[in-house]
Write an enzyme that holds these catalytic residues in place. Sequence first.
Site: not given
Length: 511
Positions: A80, A168, A170, A223-224
Amino acid sequence: MQHNKVLILDFGSQYTQLIARRVRELNIYCEIHPYNKIPSDSESFKAVILSGSPNSVRGEAVLHPNLKGIRGKKPMLAVCYGAQYLAHFSGGEVAESNTREYGRANLGFVKPDEDFFENIHEGSQVWMSHSDTIKQLPTGGVLLASTTDVENAAYKIEGEQTYAIQFHPEVYHTTDGHQLLSNFLIKIAEVEQDWTPQSFVEETVDSLKAQLGNDKVVLGLSGGVDSSVAAMLLHKAIGKNLYCIFVNNGLLRKNEFEDVLHQYEGMGLNVKGVDASARFLDALKGLSDPELKRKAIGSAFIDVFDVEANLIQDVKWLAQGTIYPDVIESVSATGGPSATIKSHHNVGGLPDYMKLKIVEPLRALFKDEVRRVGASMNMDKQLLGRHPFPGPGLAIRILGDLTAEKVRILQEVDAIFINNLRSWNLYDKVWQAGAMLLPVNSVGVMGDERTYEKCVALRAVESTDGMTADWVNLPYEFLQKTSNEIINKVKGVNRVVYDISSKPPATIEWE
Ligand code: XMP
C-alpha cells in the site's frame, strides 16, 4: 540460536501488527520498527516489509524512511503506502484516485510471476484500502497484476527482489494473503521457518536460567493467560525460586480465586494466595467515578503486593506477563499523543523503592503465540482459552459505587451467563463475555407481587485484540433461557438486557 528474521517498517497503518502476526503464523520471527528508526543490525534481517500508512506520499506529511543499505540488497515487499512510496520517489507517479478504492477487488494477472503468485489464481479476491493511486510505475517497474479499478495493483522491480502491492495481504478478506506472504518470504526471500513454540520454550528457558542464576523472582498471577504462561516458563527455568502471588481483590468471578489457586498448585507452581477482598472493598467505599475506582484498585494492589513481596527474603526480580503489542513503539499519524480513553490498571506500576529488576519472558509474543507456547508446555486448554478479564475485575462492571451485595449479585449473574456459554459450546466462539450491573431499578412483577429491582446487561463480543469489537449474534433460545435462569435464580434482579453496541463507538466494558 540466531533465528531468521524479517523486518517490518511501520508507517502507522492500523494493519501493521496484523502483518507481523501473519508472518509469525508462518513460523517466521519478525520485528516491527518505526520507519524512521531502522535498527542498526538491519544486516541480520533476511527480508523487509514496508507497511501501509494513513499518510500520503504527496502531502507535506510524507514519511521518509532511509532505505539505503536495504533497497535492492534485501528482498522487499512494499504494501500500500510502501508501494506508493517506492513508485513516487523512484521515477514513478502517485496521484489522488478518482474512483472508489476501498474494499473487495479481484486480481487479474498482467505478467505471470510464477514464484510470487504460486498457487494464487486469476480472479483471487484482494482487499483495498487507499485514496491515492499509482499512476506510473517507478524506473525498472514491471507490472504484474491489475484489478478493475486499480491498474497498478502489483509490480516488481527488474533486477531486484523488490515486490510491491497496492492491496493488503494481511487482512482476512484477501483470500490468498497467507499464500502470497508465504511465496514472498519462503520462496523468494528463502527465509527459514524456524520460529516455533517449542523452540521458543527451549531458548527462553535457557536464557532465563542464564539471566537469573540462583536469584529469586516474584510474579503476580492474575488467573489470565499471560501471567500463567510467563509463570510456567519461569518455573521451568528456576523452579522454587519463582514466588507467585495471587491476590483475591474480591472482584473476581464467582469461585475463581479458589478454583484458579487450586489449578496453579496442581501445575507445581510455588504460589501464595492472598485474600485481600475486604481491603479492596474498603478502598472502593463511596467511589463511583470509573477512573477513581481504577486508581483505588491499582494502589490497593501495589500495597498488598509490596507487603507480600517483602516477605520473600532477598528477592531480586519482578516478573511480568508483558506481551509484544504492549512494547511496540507506535507511529503516530498526527505526531501527537493519542487520547487516554481509559487508564488501564495492570501490574506494571510498582513503586521505585522496591528496586526490583524486571524480567518479561513474553515480550516478543503476540497473544495467540502466548496460547500456542502454553499449549506446547501442555498447559490446561481451559486455562489457555480463558476470555480476557480486566485487572479491576467486576468493579468496572458494577456501574457507580460498590457494595458487597452488588458484587454477590453480579457474580451470580455472570456465573450463569458464562456456564451457559460453555454448555452451549459458545464460549470459545466468543472473544470476551460478561455481565454489567446497571445503577437502575425497574418495576417488575413476580407472582402477584410488584418488584422494584436491579437490571443487568449481558455483553458478548468478537474481536482480535480488543481495539475494535462487535457484539455477537447469540441464539435467541440461548438468550431466552439465560435471561429466565438469571431472573429466577438471582435474588435482586428482575430484568436482563443484551448489549448490541459495537466498539467503536461504544467500548467493551461499560466503565
Ligand atoms: P474497553 O472497555 O476499553 O476494553 O473497550 C478493551 C479491553 O481491555 C479490557 N480492560 C481493561 N483491562 N484494566 C485491564 O487490565 C482495565 O482497567 C481495563 N479496562 C478495560 C477489557 O476487558 C477489554 O478486554
